[in-house]
Each structure stands twice: as structure tokens, then as C-alpha cells.
Design a protein around this motif. Structure first.
Motif, PDB file in Angstrom:
ATOM      1  N   LEU A  84      45.021  25.969  79.233  1.00 58.47           N
ATOM      2  CA  LEU A  84      44.863  24.322  79.188  1.00 58.47           C
ATOM      3  C   LEU A  84      44.461  24.118  80.641  1.00 58.47           C
ATOM      4  O   LEU A  84      43.538  23.208  80.822  1.00 58.47           O
ATOM      5  CB  LEU A  84      46.347  23.711  79.253  1.00 58.47           C
ATOM      6  CG  LEU A  84      46.388  22.246  79.009  1.00 58.47           C
ATOM      7  CD1 LEU A  84      45.687  21.732  77.867  1.00 58.47           C
ATOM      8  CD2 LEU A  84      47.877  21.623  78.932  1.00 58.47           C
ATOM      9  N   SER A  85      44.712  24.894  81.481  1.00 55.21           N
ATOM     10  CA  SER A  85      44.278  24.663  83.077  1.00 55.21           C
ATOM     11  C   SER A  85      42.745  25.103  82.899  1.00 55.21           C
ATOM     12  O   SER A  85      41.892  24.646  83.736  1.00 55.21           O
ATOM     13  CB  SER A  85      44.949  25.411  83.943  1.00 55.21           C
ATOM     14  OG  SER A  85      44.834  26.887  83.894  1.00 55.21           O
ATOM     15  N   LEU A  86      42.206  25.878  82.060  1.00 51.53           N
ATOM     16  CA  LEU A  86      40.810  26.222  82.106  1.00 51.53           C
ATOM     17  C   LEU A  86      40.066  25.389  81.249  1.00 51.53           C
ATOM     18  O   LEU A  86      38.800  25.602  81.411  1.00 51.53           O
ATOM     19  CB  LEU A  86      40.715  27.860  81.680  1.00 51.53           C
ATOM     20  CG  LEU A  86      41.552  29.020  82.334  1.00 51.53           C
ATOM     21  CD1 LEU A  86      41.296  30.167  81.833  1.00 51.53           C
ATOM     22  CD2 LEU A  86      40.886  29.046  83.794  1.00 51.53           C
ATOM     23  N   ILE A  87      40.568  24.706  80.497  1.00 50.34           N
ATOM     24  CA  ILE A  87      39.581  23.720  79.684  1.00 50.34           C
ATOM     25  C   ILE A  87      39.478  22.615  80.547  1.00 50.34           C
ATOM     26  O   ILE A  87      40.254  21.988  81.283  1.00 50.34           O
ATOM     27  CB  ILE A  87      40.610  23.335  78.410  1.00 50.34           C
ATOM     28  CG1 ILE A  87      40.669  24.619  77.432  1.00 50.34           C
ATOM     29  CG2 ILE A  87      39.881  22.246  77.704  1.00 50.34           C
ATOM     30  CD1 ILE A  87      41.386  24.356  76.283  1.00 50.34           C
TER      31      ILE A  87
ATOM     32  N   THR B  36      47.821  21.067  73.941  1.00 51.82           N
ATOM     33  CA  THR B  36      48.916  20.154  74.528  1.00 51.82           C
ATOM     34  C   THR B  36      50.030  20.241  73.660  1.00 51.82           C
ATOM     35  O   THR B  36      51.180  20.335  74.030  1.00 51.82           O
ATOM     36  CB  THR B  36      48.251  18.958  74.920  1.00 51.82           C
ATOM     37  OG1 THR B  36      47.320  19.100  75.801  1.00 51.82           O
ATOM     38  CG2 THR B  36      49.258  18.174  75.670  1.00 51.82           C
ATOM     39  N   VAL B  37      49.547  19.980  72.353  1.00 53.62           N
ATOM     40  CA  VAL B  37      50.833  19.788  71.324  1.00 53.62           C
ATOM     41  C   VAL B  37      51.540  21.148  71.079  1.00 53.62           C
ATOM     42  O   VAL B  37      52.865  21.295  71.130  1.00 53.62           O
ATOM     43  CB  VAL B  37      50.156  19.156  69.925  1.00 53.62           C
ATOM     44  CG1 VAL B  37      51.305  19.712  69.002  1.00 53.62           C
ATOM     45  CG2 VAL B  37      49.614  18.113  70.151  1.00 53.62           C
ATOM     46  N   LEU B  38      50.670  22.339  71.088  1.00 50.90           N
ATOM     47  CA  LEU B  38      51.646  23.676  71.048  1.00 50.90           C
ATOM     48  C   LEU B  38      52.307  23.883  72.523  1.00 50.90           C
ATOM     49  O   LEU B  38      53.236  24.512  72.299  1.00 50.90           O
ATOM     50  CB  LEU B  38      50.417  24.797  70.985  1.00 50.90           C
ATOM     51  CG  LEU B  38      49.670  24.646  69.625  1.00 50.90           C
ATOM     52  CD1 LEU B  38      48.599  25.647  69.668  1.00 50.90           C
ATOM     53  CD2 LEU B  38      50.885  25.308  68.543  1.00 50.90           C
ATOM     54  N   GLU B  39      51.849  23.360  73.525  1.00 49.19           N
ATOM     55  CA  GLU B  39      52.687  23.683  74.966  1.00 49.19           C
ATOM     56  C   GLU B  39      53.938  22.856  74.678  1.00 49.19           C
ATOM     57  O   GLU B  39      54.939  23.287  75.250  1.00 49.19           O
ATOM     58  CB  GLU B  39      51.785  23.127  76.120  1.00 49.19           C
ATOM     59  CG  GLU B  39      52.545  23.660  77.149  1.00 49.19           C
ATOM     60  CD  GLU B  39      51.532  23.545  78.577  1.00 49.19           C
ATOM     61  OE1 GLU B  39      51.916  23.916  79.606  1.00 49.19           O
ATOM     62  OE2 GLU B  39      50.481  22.898  78.420  1.00 49.19           O
ATOM     63  N   VAL B  40      53.733  21.770  74.153  1.00 51.12           N
ATOM     64  CA  VAL B  40      54.852  20.846  74.285  1.00 51.12           C
ATOM     65  C   VAL B  40      56.101  21.388  73.458  1.00 51.12           C
ATOM     66  O   VAL B  40      57.539  21.582  73.685  1.00 51.12           O
ATOM     67  CB  VAL B  40      54.472  19.396  73.981  1.00 51.12           C
ATOM     68  CG1 VAL B  40      55.965  18.650  73.271  1.00 51.12           C
ATOM     69  CG2 VAL B  40      53.864  18.678  74.951  1.00 51.12           C
TER      70      VAL B  40
ATOM     71  N   ASP C  82      37.794  17.842  73.335  1.00 49.93           N
ATOM     72  CA  ASP C  82      39.088  17.090  73.337  1.00 49.93           C
ATOM     73  C   ASP C  82      39.783  17.399  72.329  1.00 49.93           C
ATOM     74  O   ASP C  82      41.201  17.448  72.473  1.00 49.93           O
ATOM     75  CB  ASP C  82      38.577  15.536  73.256  1.00 49.93           C
ATOM     76  CG  ASP C  82      37.848  15.159  74.699  1.00 49.93           C
ATOM     77  OD1 ASP C  82      38.123  15.681  75.730  1.00 49.93           O
ATOM     78  OD2 ASP C  82      37.204  13.727  74.341  1.00 49.93           O
ATOM     79  N   VAL C  83      39.442  17.698  70.964  1.00 52.28           N
ATOM     80  CA  VAL C  83      40.474  18.163  70.034  1.00 52.28           C
ATOM     81  C   VAL C  83      41.187  19.795  70.331  1.00 52.28           C
ATOM     82  O   VAL C  83      42.367  19.560  70.204  1.00 52.28           O
ATOM     83  CB  VAL C  83      39.621  18.519  68.674  1.00 52.28           C
ATOM     84  CG1 VAL C  83      40.522  18.895  67.617  1.00 52.28           C
ATOM     85  CG2 VAL C  83      38.789  17.019  68.238  1.00 52.28           C
ATOM     86  N   LEU C  84      40.468  20.580  71.132  1.00 47.51           N
ATOM     87  CA  LEU C  84      41.062  21.666  71.581  1.00 47.51           C
ATOM     88  C   LEU C  84      42.096  21.472  72.549  1.00 47.51           C
ATOM     89  O   LEU C  84      43.063  21.994  72.483  1.00 47.51           O
ATOM     90  CB  LEU C  84      40.026  22.712  72.094  1.00 47.51           C
ATOM     91  CG  LEU C  84      40.479  23.955  72.411  1.00 47.51           C
ATOM     92  CD1 LEU C  84      41.132  24.886  71.308  1.00 47.51           C
ATOM     93  CD2 LEU C  84      39.406  24.791  72.843  1.00 47.51           C
TER      94      LEU C  84
END
Length: 78
Positions: free
Chosen positions: A75-78, A9-13, A2-4
Motif C-alpha cells: 500500500l505504501s508503494l502505490i 486497503t480493504v484487505l489490510e483492514v 484507485d481500485v487496486l
């Protein structure tokens, strides 16, 4: 895990906001035609400065878009 996911997600934003800003800072391609019609003439030196900035912004757009795509795929692979 969940941390990863949160970090990605933050990097993508951040990448999304950077991509929006880089695209908005670019001058439109139709600005040249409207400048000719309206009689807006720039000096030769100011055109070259603007072209250099547009070249840098276009390069930044490519790299930020690549980072955004890679972050989205990861992100889609996680």
C-alpha cells in the motif's frame, strides 16, 4: 490504480481485525504463575488442549502479521 488501492486497503483492514482477534484469543503467559499462586489447577488433559490451541493461535498470528506487513508495504508503494 484507485481500485487496486481500495482493494488493498480493504484487505489490510480485514487483516488488522484478524490480527487483533487472534492476539486477543491467546492466553496470557503469566496465567500459569497466577494459577499457581491462587491455587487454580487444571487437569493434564485440559492443559494439553489449551496448549494445542495456543500453538495454533501463535502460528496464525505469525501468518496474519506477515500478510499485514506485506499489505502495508504494498500500500505504501502505490
Amino acid at each position: 490504480m484507485d481500485v487496486l488501492k481500495t482493494v488493498i486497503t480493504v484487505l489490510e483492514v480485514i487483516a488488522s481485525l484478524a490480527l487483533i482477534l487472534v492476539v486477543l484469543f491467546q492466553s496470557g503467559k503469566e496465567a500459569g504463575l497466577s494459577g499457581v499462586i491462587s491455587g487454580n489447577s487444571d487437569s493434564y488433559l485440559s492443559k494439553n488442549k489449551r496448549a494445542g490451541l495456543d500453538r495454533k493461535l501463535a502460528s496464525a498470528t505469525k501468518w496474519v502479521a506477515l500478510a499485514w506487513v506485506l499489505l502495508t508495504l504494498s500500500l505504501s508503494l502505490i
